[in-house]
Write a protein that holds these residues in place. Sequence first.
Motif, mmCIF file in Angstrom:
data_model
loop_
_atom_site.group_PDB
_atom_site.id
_atom_site.type_symbol
_atom_site.label_atom_id
_atom_site.label_comp_id
_atom_site.label_asym_id
_atom_site.label_seq_id
_atom_site.Cartn_x
_atom_site.Cartn_y
_atom_site.Cartn_z
ATOM 1 N N SER A 23 48.803 90.483 41.400
ATOM 2 C CA SER A 23 48.683 90.598 42.852
ATOM 3 C C SER A 23 47.221 90.762 43.266
ATOM 4 O O SER A 23 46.757 90.120 44.220
ATOM 5 C CB SER A 23 49.504 91.788 43.349
ATOM 6 O OG SER A 23 49.315 92.000 44.715
ATOM 7 N N LEU A 24 46.468 91.608 42.545
ATOM 8 C CA LEU A 24 45.052 91.801 42.853
ATOM 9 C C LEU A 24 44.255 90.522 42.615
ATOM 10 O O LEU A 24 43.377 90.172 43.404
ATOM 11 C CB LEU A 24 44.472 92.940 42.022
ATOM 12 C CG LEU A 24 44.807 94.345 42.474
ATOM 13 C CD1 LEU A 24 44.315 95.360 41.451
ATOM 14 C CD2 LEU A 24 44.225 94.640 43.832
ATOM 15 N N GLU A 25 44.584 89.815 41.537
ATOM 16 C CA GLU A 25 43.884 88.567 41.248
ATOM 17 C C GLU A 25 44.119 87.552 42.367
ATOM 18 O O GLU A 25 43.180 86.916 42.846
ATOM 19 C CB GLU A 25 44.348 87.987 39.916
ATOM 20 C CG GLU A 25 43.612 86.710 39.541
ATOM 21 C CD GLU A 25 44.025 86.183 38.172
ATOM 22 O OE1 GLU A 25 44.346 84.989 38.095
ATOM 23 O OE2 GLU A 25 44.017 86.957 37.205
ATOM 24 N N LEU A 44 42.242 84.648 47.208
ATOM 25 C CA LEU A 44 42.407 84.304 48.618
ATOM 26 C C LEU A 44 41.227 84.780 49.455
ATOM 27 O O LEU A 44 40.746 84.056 50.330
ATOM 28 C CB LEU A 44 43.712 84.895 49.162
ATOM 29 C CG LEU A 44 44.989 84.235 48.668
ATOM 30 C CD1 LEU A 44 46.210 85.010 49.149
ATOM 31 C CD2 LEU A 44 45.073 82.787 49.123
ATOM 32 N N GLU A 45 40.758 85.990 49.192
ATOM 33 C CA GLU A 45 39.612 86.502 49.943
ATOM 34 C C GLU A 45 38.360 85.679 49.669
ATOM 35 O O GLU A 45 37.602 85.372 50.583
ATOM 36 C CB GLU A 45 39.366 87.976 49.605
ATOM 37 C CG GLU A 45 40.405 88.905 50.186
ATOM 38 C CD GLU A 45 40.240 90.344 49.730
ATOM 39 O OE1 GLU A 45 39.333 90.639 48.925
ATOM 40 O OE2 GLU A 45 41.037 91.184 50.177
ATOM 41 N N ASN A 46 38.155 85.331 48.411
ATOM 42 C CA ASN A 46 36.991 84.514 48.073
ATOM 43 C C ASN A 46 37.101 83.117 48.666
ATOM 44 O O ASN A 46 36.114 82.554 49.122
ATOM 45 C CB ASN A 46 36.805 84.436 46.556
ATOM 46 C CG ASN A 46 36.250 85.715 45.980
ATOM 47 O OD1 ASN A 46 35.613 86.493 46.691
ATOM 48 N ND2 ASN A 46 36.490 85.949 44.716
ATOM 49 N N LYS A 47 38.303 82.560 48.665
ATOM 50 C CA LYS A 47 38.496 81.233 49.248
ATOM 51 C C LYS A 47 38.187 81.273 50.738
ATOM 52 O O LYS A 47 37.536 80.381 51.270
ATOM 53 C CB LYS A 47 39.918 80.735 49.001
ATOM 54 C CG LYS A 47 40.115 79.298 49.409
ATOM 55 C CD LYS A 47 41.467 78.774 48.964
ATOM 56 C CE LYS A 47 41.562 77.303 49.315
ATOM 57 N NZ LYS A 47 42.807 76.719 48.835
ATOM 58 N N ALA A 48 38.638 82.331 51.405
ATOM 59 C CA ALA A 48 38.363 82.462 52.831
ATOM 60 C C ALA A 48 36.871 82.650 53.075
ATOM 61 O O ALA A 48 36.317 82.140 54.049
ATOM 62 C CB ALA A 48 39.147 83.640 53.408
ATOM 63 N N THR A 91 34.466 76.989 37.416
ATOM 64 C CA THR A 91 33.340 77.735 36.860
ATOM 65 C C THR A 91 33.339 79.169 37.384
ATOM 66 O O THR A 91 33.187 80.120 36.627
ATOM 67 C CB THR A 91 32.007 77.044 37.227
ATOM 68 O OG1 THR A 91 32.043 75.708 36.746
ATOM 69 C CG2 THR A 91 30.830 77.790 36.632
ATOM 70 N N LEU A 92 33.521 79.308 38.681
ATOM 71 C CA LEU A 92 33.526 80.633 39.289
ATOM 72 C C LEU A 92 34.703 81.455 38.771
ATOM 73 O O LEU A 92 34.557 82.618 38.422
ATOM 74 C CB LEU A 92 33.587 80.514 40.819
ATOM 75 C CG LEU A 92 33.535 81.827 41.589
ATOM 76 C CD1 LEU A 92 32.221 82.549 41.292
ATOM 77 C CD2 LEU A 92 33.670 81.564 43.071
ATOM 78 N N LYS A 93 35.859 80.820 38.716
ATOM 79 C CA LYS A 93 37.045 81.530 38.261
ATOM 80 C C LYS A 93 36.872 81.991 36.811
ATOM 81 O O LYS A 93 37.305 83.078 36.440
ATOM 82 C CB LYS A 93 38.274 80.636 38.385
ATOM 83 C CG LYS A 93 39.566 81.342 38.050
ATOM 84 C CD LYS A 93 40.743 80.439 38.288
ATOM 85 C CE LYS A 93 42.029 81.192 37.937
ATOM 86 N NZ LYS A 93 43.191 80.355 38.055
#
Length: 192
Positions: A144-146, A151-155, A169-171
């Motif tokens: 859930s945290l991942e 989602l927060e990073n995508k936004a 790469t980021l992931k």
Amino acid sequence: MSLKLVHPPANLTTIESEINQMSEMLRQGWLTVGERLFIVEHEQLYKQSHHKSFTSWLNSLSEKLDTKPSTLWKYLKIVRMIEDINYPKAKINLKNVTGLEQVARIYEATKDVEQVLTLINQLDEKAIKSSDVKKLAKEIVCESLENKVLLENKATFGSFFNNQKYFATLKASAIPIFILSTLTVYWVIELS
């Protein structure tokens, strides 16, 4: 110096019976404490004191009770879940406080009522151990945290995440590091 009892018990059977009654009262006490904490939080009664937040009030209460704040949070977490899913309090197995805490963690992460009801029934039927529910809770909370971080990073980064090469790469590098640091902080706070 000898202990003087007002009404000394007549025999061992009487003493054992009294101890069992007191033990049951203590066991039931956690649910009552959790319900009272829920009322204070929900009705914002802590504002009647000098405390500016519920957390501040709860920490102060834990000092007065000579107990850890995490213990009170555990009781509250369970009662929040019970209230949220409208689970009958009369059906709660008061011996399952440790397992119910883990079920409440799962519920906080998923809001999956069906899964929670299944886990509560499995605990009651002893088809699953509290330690197994704890492992499941860790897995679900981590996942859930991942997802939340993604989602927060995508936004935040928007179109950057549309490029799969950069996303991979980021992931593979930054997100796991961030998740580990976030989980470490979470576990220190939640499990202390």
